[in-house]
Write an enzyme that holds these catalytic residues in place. Structure first.
Site, PDB file in Angstrom:
ATOM      1  N   LYS A  79       0.214  -8.916   4.001  1.00 49.91           N
ATOM      2  CA  LYS A  79       0.021 -10.196   4.604  1.00 49.91           C
ATOM      3  C   LYS A  79       1.307 -11.273   4.398  1.00 49.91           C
ATOM      4  CE  LYS A  79      -3.146 -10.918   1.576  1.00 49.91           C
ATOM      5  NZ  LYS A  79      -3.159  -9.528   0.686  1.00 49.91           N
ATOM      6  N   THR A  80       2.061 -11.270   3.285  1.00 49.91           N
ATOM      7  CA  THR A  80       3.311 -11.953   3.554  1.00 49.91           C
ATOM      8  C   THR A  80       4.455 -11.400   4.377  1.00 49.91           C
ATOM      9  OG1 THR A  80       2.887 -11.886   0.783  1.00 49.91           O
ATOM     10  CG2 THR A  80       4.965 -12.672   1.825  1.00 49.91           C
ATOM     11  N   ASP A 124      -0.013 -18.397  -0.062  1.00 49.44           N
ATOM     12  CA  ASP A 124      -0.674 -17.151  -0.667  1.00 49.44           C
ATOM     13  C   ASP A 124      -1.813 -17.778  -1.533  1.00 49.44           C
ATOM     14  OD1 ASP A 124      -0.921 -14.751  -0.640  1.00 49.44           O
ATOM     15  OD2 ASP A 124       0.957 -14.224  -2.244  1.00 49.44           O
ATOM     16  N   THR A 173      -7.231 -12.908  -0.670  1.00 44.70           N
ATOM     17  CA  THR A 173      -7.833 -11.727  -0.709  1.00 44.70           C
ATOM     18  C   THR A 173      -9.324 -11.806  -1.121  1.00 44.70           C
ATOM     19  OG1 THR A 173      -7.344 -12.221  -3.211  1.00 44.70           O
ATOM     20  CG2 THR A 173      -5.885 -10.485  -2.227  1.00 44.70           C
ATOM     21  N   ARG A 232       2.340  -1.053  -0.534  1.00 45.47           N
ATOM     22  CA  ARG A 232       2.963  -1.540  -1.463  1.00 45.47           C
ATOM     23  C   ARG A 232       3.064  -0.229  -2.544  1.00 45.47           C
ATOM     24  NH1 ARG A 232       1.317  -6.584  -3.417  1.00 45.47           N
ATOM     25  NH2 ARG A 232       3.034  -7.632  -2.333  1.00 45.47           N
TER      26      ARG A 232
HETATM   27  P1  ADP Z   1       0.548  -8.866   0.458  1.00 52.87           P
HETATM   28  O1  ADP Z   1       1.238  -9.972   0.836  1.00 52.87           O
HETATM   29  O2  ADP Z   1      -0.671  -8.417   1.347  1.00 52.87           O
HETATM   30  O3  ADP Z   1       0.167  -8.790  -0.970  1.00 52.87           O
HETATM   31  P2  ADP Z   1       3.223  -7.722   1.318  1.00 52.87           P
HETATM   32  O4  ADP Z   1       3.305  -8.205   2.511  1.00 52.87           O
HETATM   33  O5  ADP Z   1       3.930  -8.366   0.232  1.00 52.87           O
HETATM   34  O6  ADP Z   1       1.654  -7.502   1.075  1.00 52.87           O
HETATM   35  O7  ADP Z   1       3.532  -6.178   1.261  1.00 52.87           O
HETATM   36  C1  ADP Z   1       4.004  -5.255   0.262  1.00 52.87           C
HETATM   37  C2  ADP Z   1       5.078  -4.371   0.785  1.00 52.87           C
HETATM   38  O8  ADP Z   1       4.417  -3.337   1.555  1.00 52.87           O
HETATM   39  C3  ADP Z   1       6.088  -4.878   1.642  1.00 52.87           C
HETATM   40  O9  ADP Z   1       7.202  -5.182   0.789  1.00 52.87           O
HETATM   41  C4  ADP Z   1       6.603  -4.040   2.554  1.00 52.87           C
HETATM   42  O10 ADP Z   1       7.800  -3.417   2.465  1.00 52.87           O
HETATM   43  C5  ADP Z   1       5.286  -3.148   2.893  1.00 52.87           C
HETATM   44  N1  ADP Z   1       4.511  -3.140   3.848  1.00 52.87           N
HETATM   45  C6  ADP Z   1       3.375  -3.771   3.946  1.00 52.87           C
HETATM   46  N2  ADP Z   1       2.746  -3.662   5.178  1.00 52.87           N
HETATM   47  C7  ADP Z   1       3.803  -2.924   5.868  1.00 52.87           C
HETATM   48  C8  ADP Z   1       3.699  -2.471   7.296  1.00 52.87           C
HETATM   49  N3  ADP Z   1       2.704  -2.477   8.043  1.00 52.87           N
HETATM   50  N4  ADP Z   1       4.689  -1.594   7.548  1.00 52.87           N
HETATM   51  C9  ADP Z   1       5.704  -1.372   6.748  1.00 52.87           C
HETATM   52  N5  ADP Z   1       5.762  -1.838   5.423  1.00 52.87           N
HETATM   53  C10 ADP Z   1       4.692  -2.598   5.024  1.00 52.87           C
END
Ligand code: ADP
Length: 348
Positions: A79-80, A124, A173, A232
């Site tokens: 998401k981030t 977030d 989430t 992640r």
């Molecule tokens: P969330 O905000 O949903 O908790 P993040 O955006 O922080 O998740 O993603 C976590 C890690 O996973 C990031 O550092 C990134 O490297 C990796 N990641 C997430 N989605 C992808 C994607 N679609 N392709 C490549 N790497 C991804």
């Protein structure tokens, strides 16, 4: 207020849990290096990328901010990363904060009044905003203004402060905890799904290159299968296996090295760790396979209800080892088989 450079993350308190999809503080910085920077580098989630591409193009053509976007899905699914990419693709500033960090109206007012035209504000855990802050956000999202009450009692009056047209990207989430009025103010609502094993493999290959590590295809597959369908977790396992390969071998990762290091870390073929196994074992042994209420289960395994709900259960349900029923949680036949327990149909 945080900015991109401070590596903000939904930092986890479960620092010792290797397969948690939440970020630990130590890895927030390295995640930043692995984060894809363009939509083309963002693997999977095609159901979101296509409509997003169109909205981004349209906004650019009209020279107008993109409509507010709500992203929901499990921790660690991107998401981030996606919000960051949208800002980059649009060529605008990216400001980031989180629901629990916004305590006072003044905090939010300060952030909003500093936004420039088209900027993206990422909030977030938006389901954790308090009510007063949420109401300020309604006018900000709809009318690009904030109403400030000046004075007290009969002389009090409302001053309307105009804002630049910005885009809010909210991440959650827990969609069910988001209030109706807030949800209705988003022009786009996108759900991030768990990833396919081949997509996780793609991410592992890309990141191994970025980390300058040689990895064999069979090892990629093995790590991908144990990554809980979550990028992640994949990144984290890759880094642990890389450490093992460097310390015990010459640094190159083959299937045997990947297998041995994950075995040492107690991660099984489905990516389950000790806590997952404890949860399933408790349902099977203490509650005859369920159904058992969430609070009873949480007490039995000494974990928080919220952690069970957002961290463990979504994946266990996804792989068909756990069921949520109106009367509580149940272990499925797959869970019995996986844990080598005798499945007694009549009890379920
Ligand atoms: P969330 O905000 O949903 O908790 P993040 O955006 O922080 O998740 O993603 C976590 C890690 O996973 C990031 O550092 C990134 O490297 C990796 N990641 C997430 N989605 C992808 C994607 N679609 N392709 C490549 N790497 C991804």
């Amino acid at each position: 207020m945080l900015n991109e450079e401070t590596f903000p993350e939904n930092l986890s308190e479960e620092f010792d849990r290797l397969v948690t999809p939440k970020a630990t503080s130590e890895e927030a910085k390295i995640e930043f290096t692995l984060r894809p920077q363009t939509l083309a580098d963002f693997v999977g989630q095609e159901q979101i990328k296509e409509p997003l591409k169109i909205s981004i193009e349209a906004a650019k053509k009209r020279d107008e901010p993109i409509e507010h976007i709500l992203l929901y899905g499990n921790p660690g699914l991107g998401k981030t990363t996606l919000a960051n990419i949208i800002a980059k693709e649009l060529g605008v500033n990216f400001k980031i904060t989180a629901g629990p960090a916004l305590e006072k109206v003044g905090d939010l007012a300060a952030i909003l009044s500093n936004l420039e035209k088209g900027d993206i504000l990422f909030i977030d855990e938006i389901h954790r905003l308090n009510k007063t802050i949420e109401e300020i956000l309604y006018t900000a999202m709809e009318d690009y203004a904030i109403d400030i009450i000046v004075g007290k009692g009969p002389t009090a009056r409302t001053l309307r402060m105009p804002l630049e047209k910005f885009t809010l990207i909210g991440a959650t989430t827990k969609m069910s905890l988001l209030s109706g009025p807030l949800r209705d103010r988003f022009g786009h609502i996108y759900h991030l799904n768990f990833y396919e094993t081949n997509e996780i493999g793609h991410i592992i290959n890309r990141n191994a290159k970025l980390l300058e590590t040689t990895i064999e295809e069979e090892a990629v597959k093995l790590i991908a299968e144990r990554s809980r369908k979550t990028p992640r977790v994949a990144n984290r396992l890759l880094k642990r296996v890389r450490d093992y390969a460097e310390v015990r071998h010459d640094g190159k990762i083959d299937k045997e090295i990947a297998n041995n290091s994950l075995k040492m870390l107690n991660i099984d073929a489905f990516g389950l760790d000790d806590v997952d196994r404890k949860l399933l074992t408790s349902i099977i042994e203490n509650f005859q396979g369920g159904p058992v209420g969430l609070n009873t289960l949480a007490a039995a395994i000494a974990e928080e209800m919220d952690t069970i709900e957002t961290v463990y259960e979504p994946y266990l349900m996804q792989i068909g080892m756990l069921e949520r029923t109106p009367r509580g949680r149940k272990a499925t036949k797959q869970a019995y088989d996986h844990l080598n327990k005798k499945f007694n149909q009549t009890l379920l």
